[in-house]
Scaffold this motif. Structure first.
Motif, short mmCIF file in Angstrom:
data_model
loop_
_atom_site.label_atom_id
_atom_site.label_comp_id
_atom_site.label_asym_id
_atom_site.label_seq_id
_atom_site.Cartn_x
_atom_site.Cartn_y
_atom_site.Cartn_z
N MET A 107 5.43 3.50 -1.18
CA MET A 107 5.61 2.69 -2.39
C MET A 107 4.61 1.54 -2.41
SD MET A 107 7.82 3.95 -4.50
CE MET A 107 8.23 2.56 -5.57
N ASN A 108 4.32 0.97 -1.25
CA ASN A 108 3.31 -0.09 -1.17
C ASN A 108 1.93 0.44 -1.51
OD1 ASN A 108 3.84 -3.04 -0.04
ND2 ASN A 108 5.46 -1.70 0.74
N MET A 109 1.66 1.66 -1.12
CA MET A 109 0.34 2.24 -1.38
C MET A 109 0.07 2.33 -2.89
SD MET A 109 -2.09 3.29 0.66
CE MET A 109 -1.48 4.05 2.15
N PHE A 110 1.13 2.51 -3.66
CA PHE A 110 0.97 2.70 -5.10
C PHE A 110 1.55 1.55 -5.91
CE2 PHE A 110 0.36 6.89 -3.40
CZ PHE A 110 -0.58 7.47 -4.24
N LEU A 111 1.78 0.40 -5.27
CA LEU A 111 2.44 -0.73 -5.91
C LEU A 111 1.76 -1.10 -7.23
CD1 LEU A 111 4.88 -2.31 -4.85
CD2 LEU A 111 3.31 -4.04 -3.99
N GLY A 112 2.52 -1.03 -8.32
CA GLY A 112 1.98 -1.35 -9.63
C GLY A 112 1.17 -0.23 -10.26
N ALA A 129 2.46 12.47 -0.26
CA ALA A 129 1.38 13.36 0.21
C ALA A 129 0.05 12.61 0.31
CB ALA A 129 1.25 14.56 -0.72
N GLU A 130 -0.27 11.82 -0.73
CA GLU A 130 -1.55 11.08 -0.72
C GLU A 130 -1.55 10.00 0.36
OE1 GLU A 130 -3.12 9.74 -4.45
OE2 GLU A 130 -2.65 11.63 -5.46
N THR A 131 -0.41 9.35 0.54
CA THR A 131 -0.30 8.31 1.58
C THR A 131 -0.50 8.92 2.96
OG1 THR A 131 1.20 6.98 0.24
CG2 THR A 131 1.22 6.57 2.61
N GLU A 132 0.19 10.03 3.21
CA GLU A 132 0.09 10.67 4.54
C GLU A 132 -1.33 11.14 4.82
OE1 GLU A 132 3.25 13.55 4.46
OE2 GLU A 132 4.71 12.10 5.28
N ALA A 133 -2.00 11.67 3.80
CA ALA A 133 -3.37 12.16 3.98
C ALA A 133 -4.32 11.01 4.33
CB ALA A 133 -3.85 12.87 2.71
N ILE A 162 -5.21 -2.15 4.36
CA ILE A 162 -6.59 -1.67 4.27
C ILE A 162 -6.61 -0.25 3.68
CG2 ILE A 162 -8.65 -1.02 5.59
CD1 ILE A 162 -7.93 -3.34 7.51
N ALA A 163 -5.64 0.58 4.10
CA ALA A 163 -5.56 1.95 3.55
C ALA A 163 -5.33 1.90 2.04
CB ALA A 163 -4.45 2.74 4.24
N HIS A 167 -7.75 3.36 -0.78
CA HIS A 167 -7.29 4.39 -1.72
C HIS A 167 -7.77 4.10 -3.13
CE1 HIS A 167 -4.66 7.61 -3.13
NE2 HIS A 167 -4.29 6.81 -4.11
N TRP A 168 -7.75 2.81 -3.51
CA TRP A 168 -8.06 2.46 -4.89
C TRP A 168 -9.49 2.00 -5.10
CZ3 TRP A 168 -4.72 4.33 -8.08
CH2 TRP A 168 -3.39 4.49 -7.68
#
Length: 251
Positions: A107-112, A129-133, A162-163, A167-168
């Motif tokens: 959820m943090n990886m995609f926050l907002g 899936a995207e987070t794990e990859a 950092i990840a 990602h973005w």
């Protein structure tokens, strides 16, 4: 090319030209120019109050420069807010991380920026899936994408931050003292993650108070003193003594 920039034939991902920033009568940044190339790590160094964080905030849209220009891939841009910087592929990792402690890693990886399915439902499967990859690719050692941020160590949290930026970010990652609060082993791990970003051909601008870290990670070093750019050196062509002399004004 200016500033000892690598003559790699690639256009700089970021160019700062004659950036000036004043707050009323106080000049924070004066006539600052620098470029960052894809897959290059440039370190910003200088004492407290040198203007390093102000520059990061200018590039990330928090502050608007009083004068001067910012170019992304050779095109002039106006960074009037952080959302605009993100739309140009720029992400920042601050010392305080800006992670949501109660939320999971994914959820943090995609926050907002959470992807949705029909009826506005969150596409959790895609996020996980995207987070794990990405976590696997960057070798961020966390229990799982489902782990809650508050249960992670400082180094793991920094790895997630950092990840997420990676990602973005399509162009540039700005790192403001990414290992300041970490121990030796966690710092080494985060440095590995930063080094792996080069392979993704993203430009990296890092503020660090550790010259050991600067010499380990950076391709070039830019020295600031009281808002002025003192000089830029290729890391392989300088040493700590010269950089310290530039920072302190004893050169």
């Amino acid at each position: 090319m200016s500033n000892n920039a690598p003559n790699d034939g690639f256009q700089p991902v970021l160019e700062l030209k004659d950036i000036h920033k004043s707050f009323d009568a106080i000049v924070a940044i004066e006539n600052f120019s620098l470029d960052v190339h894809p897959g290059e790590i440039v370190a910003l160094v200088g004492d407290n109050g040198a203007g390093k964080s102000t520059l990061i905030k200018i590039i990330s849209g928090v502050y608007t420069p009083t004068s001067g220009s910012i170019l992304i891939d050779g095109q002039p841009v106006v960074m009037s807010n952080a959302t605009m910087a993100r739309s140009h592929g720029i992400e920042v990792v601050y010392q305080d991380l800006a992670l949501a402690d109660q939320q999971t890693v994914y959820m943090n990886m995609f926050l907002g920026r959470e992807p949705t399915k029909s009826f506005g439902l969150l596409d959790r499967k895609k996020m996980i899936a995207e987070t794990e990859a990405l976590v696997k690719e960057l070798d961020v050692r966390i229990p799982s994408a489902h782990a809650t941020i508050r249960d992670l160590s400082g180094g793991q949290r920094q790895g997630v931050a950092i990840a997420r930026a990676t990602h973005w970010a399509s162009k540039l990652v700005l790192l403001d003292e990414p290992t300041a609060a970490l121990g030796v082993a966690e710092t080494a791990k985060v440095e590995e993650i930063v080094e792996s970003l080069k392979k993704r051909n993203i430009g990296i601008l890092i503020i660090s108070h550790s010259l050991d870290q600067v010499f380990k990670l950076s391709d070039r070093i830019c020295v600031l003193r009281r808002g002025k750019q003192i000089g830029v050196r290729k890391t392989s062509e300088t040493d700590k003594n010269e950089i310290i002399a530039m920072i302190t004004g004893l050169h």
